[in-house]
Write a protein that holds these residues in place. Structure first.
Motif, PDB file in Angstrom:
ATOM      1  N   GLN A  26       4.682   7.291   1.820  1.00 19.26           N
ATOM      2  CA  GLN A  26       4.135   8.090   0.526  1.00 19.26           C
ATOM      3  C   GLN A  26       3.441   9.388   0.885  1.00 19.26           C
ATOM      4  O   GLN A  26       2.910   9.454   1.852  1.00 19.26           O
ATOM      5  CB  GLN A  26       2.969   6.952  -0.095  1.00 19.26           C
ATOM      6  N   ASP A  36       1.328  12.887  -0.796  1.00 21.02           N
ATOM      7  CA  ASP A  36       0.553  13.418  -1.875  1.00 21.02           C
ATOM      8  C   ASP A  36       1.020  14.566  -2.147  1.00 21.02           C
ATOM      9  O   ASP A  36       0.338  15.290  -3.309  1.00 21.02           O
ATOM     10  CB  ASP A  36      -1.166  13.152  -1.587  1.00 21.02           C
ATOM     11  N   CYS A  72      10.739   8.102  -2.603  1.00 17.49           N
ATOM     12  CA  CYS A  72       9.702   8.969  -2.233  1.00 17.49           C
ATOM     13  C   CYS A  72       9.132   9.878  -2.832  1.00 17.49           C
ATOM     14  O   CYS A  72       8.328  10.675  -2.701  1.00 17.49           O
ATOM     15  CB  CYS A  72       9.924   9.068  -0.817  1.00 17.49           C
TER      16      CYS A  72
END
Length: 172
Positions: free
Chosen positions: A14, A16, A47
Motif C-alpha cells: 500500500q 501513501d 495499488c
C-alpha cells in the motif's frame, strides 16, 4: 509438474504517495503481450499506481528502454514484458540470457523492475502464463516492481555511515 503446485503470493503493498510505473513491452507475439499488459495494469490499478505503456521492437530492447527512462524520466518503477519462444537456433538463449541480465544489472543499480519476459518452449506455455485469469505473469511482474518501490521508499531516508567514509565526512 510445477503447474499444479501452490505458491505463496505476497499481499500487494500500500502506498501513501502516488506511484508511477512504466510498462515496457515487446509485442512480437501481440496477443500474448496484450495479456501480459492487461495483467500488469490490473495489479498496478489495485495499488492505485498510474501506468504508461511503451512498445519496443524486441525483448533485447527492454533493458535499454528502461535504462533510458531511469536516466531521463521520473518513474518510480518499471515492468518489462514480452515473450521469447524457443526456436531452432541458439538465438533463443541469447535473447533470454541477455534481456534478463540487462534487467538484473539495472536492478542492482537501484531501478525497481519487475521482469515479465516469458521464456518458454512453445506458444501454449506462453498463453497459459500470460493469461490474466491464469498464471498472470504480467501481474506478477507488476507486483514485483511495486514491492521494490515500497522497499525503496521505506529505505530512502535511512542512510548510515557506510563504506570508507566515517560520519561527518572525514576519513578515519
Amino acid at each position: 509438474m510445477a503447474a499444479n503446485e501452490q505458491h505463496y503470493t505476497l499481499p500487494l503493498p500500500q502506498f501513501d504517495k502516488p506511484v508511477k510505473l512504466l510498462i515496457v513491452v515487446a509485442p512480437y507475439y501481440k496477443d500474448i503481450a496484450d495479456n501480459l499488459v492487461a495483467g500488469a495494469q490490473a495489479v498496478a490499478a489495485a495499488c492505485g499506481a498510474e501506468t504508461e505503456v511503451i512498445e519496443v521492437p524486441g525483448a533485447l530492447e527492454i533493458p535499454s528502454a528502461i535504462a533510458l527512462a531511469e536516466r531521463l524520466s521520473n518513474y518510480d518503477g518499471y515492468v518489462g514484458l514480452g515473450c521469447v519462444i524457443r526456436g531452432e537456433t541458439t538465438h533463443y538463449d541469447t535473447v533470454c540470457n541477455d534481456s534478463s541480465r540487462g534487467i538484473t544489472l539495472l536492478g542492482l543499480q537501484g531501478a525497481c523492475i519487475g521482469n515479465g519476459i516469458l521464456t518458454v518452449e512453445n506458444r501454449e506455455q506462453a498463453v497459459v502464463r500470460a493469461d490474466p485469469a491464469g498464471q498472470n505473469k504480467g501481474g506478477g511482474a507488476a507486483a514485483a516492481a511495486l514491492h521494490l518501490i515500497a522497499h525503496a521508499r521505506r529505505w530512502a531516508g535511512a542512510r548510515k555511515g557506510i563504506g570508507f567514509r566515517a560520519e561527518g565526512g572525514h576519513l578515519a
